[in-house]
Write a protein that holds these residues in place. Structure first.
Motif, PDB file in Angstrom:
ATOM      1  N   LEU A 147       0.903  -1.216  -0.144  1.00 22.08           N
ATOM      2  CA  LEU A 147      -0.021   0.113  -0.100  1.00 22.08           C
ATOM      3  C   LEU A 147       0.941   1.266   0.059  1.00 22.08           C
ATOM      4  N   SER A 148       1.986   1.199   0.629  1.00 19.47           N
ATOM      5  CA  SER A 148       2.995   2.531   0.739  1.00 19.47           C
ATOM      6  C   SER A 148       3.558   2.674  -0.841  1.00 19.47           C
ATOM      7  N   ARG A 149       3.912   1.434  -1.202  1.00 22.18           N
ATOM      8  CA  ARG A 149       4.224   1.775  -2.831  1.00 22.18           C
ATOM      9  C   ARG A 149       3.226   2.267  -3.647  1.00 22.18           C
ATOM     10  N   LEU A 150       2.127   1.693  -3.551  1.00 24.57           N
ATOM     11  CA  LEU A 150       0.965   2.267  -4.350  1.00 24.57           C
ATOM     12  C   LEU A 150       0.399   3.611  -4.255  1.00 24.57           C
ATOM     13  N   ARG A 151       0.572   4.042  -2.681  1.00 27.56           N
ATOM     14  CA  ARG A 151       0.342   5.307  -2.405  1.00 27.56           C
ATOM     15  C   ARG A 151       1.264   6.291  -3.075  1.00 27.56           C
ATOM     16  N   ARG A 152       2.598   6.042  -3.278  1.00 25.60           N
ATOM     17  CA  ARG A 152       3.501   7.018  -4.032  1.00 25.60           C
ATOM     18  C   ARG A 152       3.318   6.854  -5.273  1.00 25.60           C
ATOM     19  N   LEU A 153       2.786   5.684  -5.941  1.00 24.33           N
ATOM     20  CA  LEU A 153       2.610   5.658  -7.335  1.00 24.33           C
ATOM     21  C   LEU A 153       1.261   6.560  -7.930  1.00 24.33           C
ATOM     22  N   LEU A 154       0.361   6.250  -6.880  1.00 28.80           N
ATOM     23  CA  LEU A 154      -1.002   7.170  -7.317  1.00 28.80           C
ATOM     24  C   LEU A 154      -1.006   8.579  -6.677  1.00 28.80           C
ATOM     25  N   GLY A 155      -0.366   8.706  -5.632  1.00 25.06           N
ATOM     26  CA  GLY A 155      -0.482   9.938  -4.943  1.00 25.06           C
ATOM     27  C   GLY A 155      -1.509   9.925  -3.743  1.00 25.06           C
ATOM     28  N   PRO A 156      -1.289  10.849  -2.742  1.00 27.44           N
ATOM     29  CA  PRO A 156      -2.267  10.624  -1.520  1.00 27.44           C
ATOM     30  C   PRO A 156      -3.687  11.338  -1.830  1.00 27.44           C
ATOM     31  N   ASP A 157      -3.979  11.749  -3.039  1.00 31.51           N
ATOM     32  CA  ASP A 157      -5.224  12.349  -3.121  1.00 31.51           C
ATOM     33  C   ASP A 157      -6.142  11.191  -3.712  1.00 31.51           C
ATOM     34  N   LEU A 158      -5.615   9.908  -4.274  1.00 31.91           N
ATOM     35  CA  LEU A 158      -6.335   8.928  -4.826  1.00 31.91           C
ATOM     36  C   LEU A 158      -6.394   7.837  -3.730  1.00 31.91           C
ATOM     37  N   LEU A 159      -5.321   7.446  -2.708  1.00 33.79           N
ATOM     38  CA  LEU A 159      -5.342   6.463  -2.048  1.00 33.79           C
ATOM     39  C   LEU A 159      -5.369   7.035  -0.632  1.00 33.79           C
ATOM     40  N   HIS A 160      -6.508   6.813   0.431  1.00 36.04           N
ATOM     41  CA  HIS A 160      -6.401   7.348   1.593  1.00 36.04           C
ATOM     42  C   HIS A 160      -6.444   5.979   2.555  1.00 36.04           C
ATOM     43  N   SER A 161      -6.023   6.227   3.704  1.00 34.23           N
ATOM     44  CA  SER A 161      -6.061   5.246   4.760  1.00 34.23           C
ATOM     45  C   SER A 161      -6.765   5.555   5.968  1.00 34.23           C
ATOM     46  N   ARG A 162      -7.084   4.462   6.919  1.00 34.16           N
ATOM     47  CA  ARG A 162      -7.611   4.576   7.974  1.00 34.16           C
ATOM     48  C   ARG A 162      -9.166   5.068   7.848  1.00 34.16           C
ATOM     49  N   PRO A 163     -10.262   4.018   7.172  1.00 33.26           N
ATOM     50  CA  PRO A 163      -9.644   2.816   6.353  1.00 33.26           C
ATOM     51  C   PRO A 163      -9.011   3.128   5.316  1.00 33.26           C
ATOM     52  N   TYR A 164      -8.416   2.114   4.490  1.00 32.64           N
ATOM     53  CA  TYR A 164      -7.904   2.136   3.149  1.00 32.64           C
ATOM     54  C   TYR A 164      -9.211   2.266   2.225  1.00 32.64           C
ATOM     55  N   ARG A 165      -9.187   3.232   1.704  1.00 28.06           N
ATOM     56  CA  ARG A 165     -10.235   3.586   0.635  1.00 28.06           C
ATOM     57  C   ARG A 165      -9.725   4.575  -0.732  1.00 28.06           C
ATOM     58  N   LEU A 166     -10.692   4.701  -1.512  1.00 32.64           N
ATOM     59  CA  LEU A 166      -9.926   5.809  -2.816  1.00 32.64           C
ATOM     60  C   LEU A 166     -10.744   6.963  -2.602  1.00 32.64           C
ATOM     61  N   GLY A 167      -9.806   8.052  -2.960  1.00 36.47           N
ATOM     62  CA  GLY A 167     -10.306   9.242  -2.634  1.00 36.47           C
ATOM     63  C   GLY A 167     -11.250   9.981  -3.690  1.00 36.47           C
ATOM     64  N   VAL A 168     -11.438   9.295  -4.523  1.00 39.08           N
ATOM     65  CA  VAL A 168     -12.189   9.829  -5.875  1.00 39.08           C
ATOM     66  C   VAL A 168     -13.210   8.621  -6.369  1.00 39.08           C
ATOM     67  N   PRO A 169     -14.234   9.054  -7.164  1.00 41.67           N
ATOM     68  CA  PRO A 169     -15.122   8.205  -7.786  1.00 41.67           C
ATOM     69  C   PRO A 169     -14.208   7.503  -8.775  1.00 41.67           C
ATOM     70  N   VAL A 170     -14.408   6.017  -8.654  1.00 40.64           N
ATOM     71  CA  VAL A 170     -13.851   5.066  -9.769  1.00 40.64           C
ATOM     72  C   VAL A 170     -14.789   4.428 -10.739  1.00 40.64           C
ATOM     73  N   ASP A 171     -14.632   4.470 -11.810  1.00 34.77           N
ATOM     74  CA  ASP A 171     -15.686   3.995 -12.808  1.00 34.77           C
ATOM     75  C   ASP A 171     -14.933   2.674 -13.482  1.00 34.77           C
ATOM     76  N   ALA A 172     -15.293   1.671 -13.067  1.00 38.07           N
ATOM     77  CA  ALA A 172     -14.647   0.289 -13.368  1.00 38.07           C
ATOM     78  C   ALA A 172     -15.320  -0.322 -14.290  1.00 38.07           C
ATOM     79  N   ASP A 173     -14.513  -0.860 -15.296  1.00 41.05           N
ATOM     80  CA  ASP A 173     -15.324  -1.665 -16.308  1.00 41.05           C
ATOM     81  C   ASP A 173     -16.331  -2.734 -15.970  1.00 41.05           C
ATOM     82  N   PHE A 174     -15.722  -3.386 -14.663  1.00 45.07           N
ATOM     83  CA  PHE A 174     -16.663  -4.617 -14.308  1.00 45.07           C
ATOM     84  C   PHE A 174     -17.848  -3.920 -13.871  1.00 45.07           C
TER      85      PHE A 174
END
Length: 418
Positions: free
Chosen positions: A291-318
């Motif tokens: 998760l630490s590596r992923l946060r560095r890749l995405l940036g803190p605005d996209l990946l939050h913690s406590r709890p772990y969650r996405l910081g923006v709406p995500v439109d997934a193909d599934f």
């Protein structure tokens, strides 16, 4: 070899069934193994409960006090569905001495209503508003397990993991956001032995569909402005598109994004660990490093913690496929389906979702019986050995094509030992 997870015979005496289930539960909770047959959905849930170290003699805890519960549930999306849920279930629960309950995606009971005596009895095991009945803390139970497997579930008496709950029978169905397909919670009917009937499960499924339809009417789909796009169908490494950034994710990071996209409210570290790793001995520090590596890749605005969650709406193909299936747009759903979800992944959450999407789409295609749509699936890389679809295609195709299709069916039947 006999499947150890088969159900007890349907013609078995109910008292014998109950006794066999209780003995199976006692063996499992004392020795961590099954020596008597139980239903697959129950056996797998018992395993998850044991891995989560749920005590069979424990009780769920109340996480929300009265001052927290009111504001939380008033702001919850499912509050808008409660009028139709009460209309459909309220009298049935009261007259039948049952309870209706609605929980959020964490398994926290937001509404528990129904017969007064039943509510009093249920209070003794903390089946009350504000208590958390997620499978990871309350073991096998209908609302918690329905959320865990994302499909309707009925749990009968001794199938419950917690011994204090084994006097009850319940049926629950997950509730989804009608536009994103994300799990919002579950609706449940809980009571005595009179609920131990397949009609109870069908009833709660119908209520869930009605509630989702109500949500769709009250909250039209938002415009697609500024959302992040996640593509994970038909590829082992997902692609994330955020603005002008195109990020090809590693397999593990792909699995994390899929798990979090399905749970916008977030996941704790322990919950995410169970969603991602088959091996229960994987230490939490391994996940934190990813998760630490992923946060560095995405940036803190996209990946939050406590709890772990996405910081923006995500439109997934599934989710697009699920939305279109939910609205009956089978052709559009097939058009959006680029293949199995992260096909090389063995993460439990991904495997469950992969099978659910494929199974629901396949079932919809077979039910529709359109030879063109069936052929699109059958001649795809993931459908070339799909015997039920080839059979449906052979039955739906013009007479001039049937001989070749039936030959294909016979060949697959022989290969698969049908």
């Amino acid at each position: 070899m006999t499947d150890p997870w088969v159900a007890l015979a349907a013609d078995t005496d109910p008292g014998e069934q109950m006794g066999a289930l209780r003995r199976a539960h006692e063996v499992f909770t004392s020795a961590g193994r099954l020596e008597r047959p139980v239903r697959t959905v129950v056996g797998e849930s018992w395993l998850r409960s044991a891995r989560a170290r749920v005590s069979p003699d424990g009780a769920p805890v109340v996480e929300f006090g009265a001052d927290e519960l009111g504001p939380y549930r008033e702001a919850h999306p499912l509050a808008r569905a409660m009028p139709v849920i009460r209309e459909l279930m309220g009298a049935y629960a009261t007259d039948g001495e049952h309870l209706l309950a609605v929980c959020d995606a964490h398994g926290r009971l937001l509404w528990v209503e129904g017969h007064t005596a039943a509510r009093r009895r249920a209070g003794a095991m903390n089946f009350v508003e504000g208590a958390r009945w997620a499978e990871s803390v309350a073991g096998t139970n209908a609302p918690g397990t329905a959320i865990a497997v994302d499909r309707p579930v009925q749990v009968f008496a001794a199938e419950h993991f917690l011994r204090p709950v084994q006097q009850w029978t319940c049926a629950a169905a997950p509730l989804h956001d009608p536009h994103t397909g994300r799990v919002l919670g579950a609706v449940d009917i809980t009571g005595g032995d009179r609920l131990a009937h397949p009609h109870s499960l069908a009833f709660v499924q119908a209520v869930a569909r009605a509630a989702e339809s109500q949500l769709a009417l009250l909250a039209p789909a938002a415009a697609d402005g500024g959302s992040v796009r996640l593509s994970a169908l038909g590829r082992d490494e997902a692609l994330l598109v955020a603005g002008d950034r195109r990020i090809r994710l590693s397999r593990r990071h792909s699995e994390i994004l899929v798990a979090l996209a399905r749970r916008p409210e977030g996941l704790s570290g322990d919950e995410l660990l169970m969603e991602l790793y088959e091996d229960e001995s994987v230490p939490p520090v391994t996940l934190r490093a990813e998760l630490s590596r992923l946060r560095r890749l995405l940036g803190p605005d996209l990946l939050h913690s406590r709890p772990y969650r996405l910081g923006v709406p995500v439109d997934a193909d599934f989710d697009t496929v699920a939305r279109r299936l939910g609205s009956g747009a089978v052709a559009a759903a097939l058009g959006a389906y680029a293949g199995p979800l992260l096909p090389g992944s063995r993460a439990p959450a991904v495997v469950r979702l992969r099978h659910r999407i494929a199974d629901e789409l396949r079932a919809a295609l077979i039910a529709r019986g359109d030879p063109g749509l069936l052929a699109d699936w059958a001649y795809s890389p993931w459908g070339e050995d799909d015997l039920p679809v080839w059979r449906a295609l052979a039955g739906a195709a013009p007479s001039g094509q049937r001989a070749a299709l039936l030959a294909r069916v016979r060949g697959l039947d022989a290969e698969q030992g049908g």
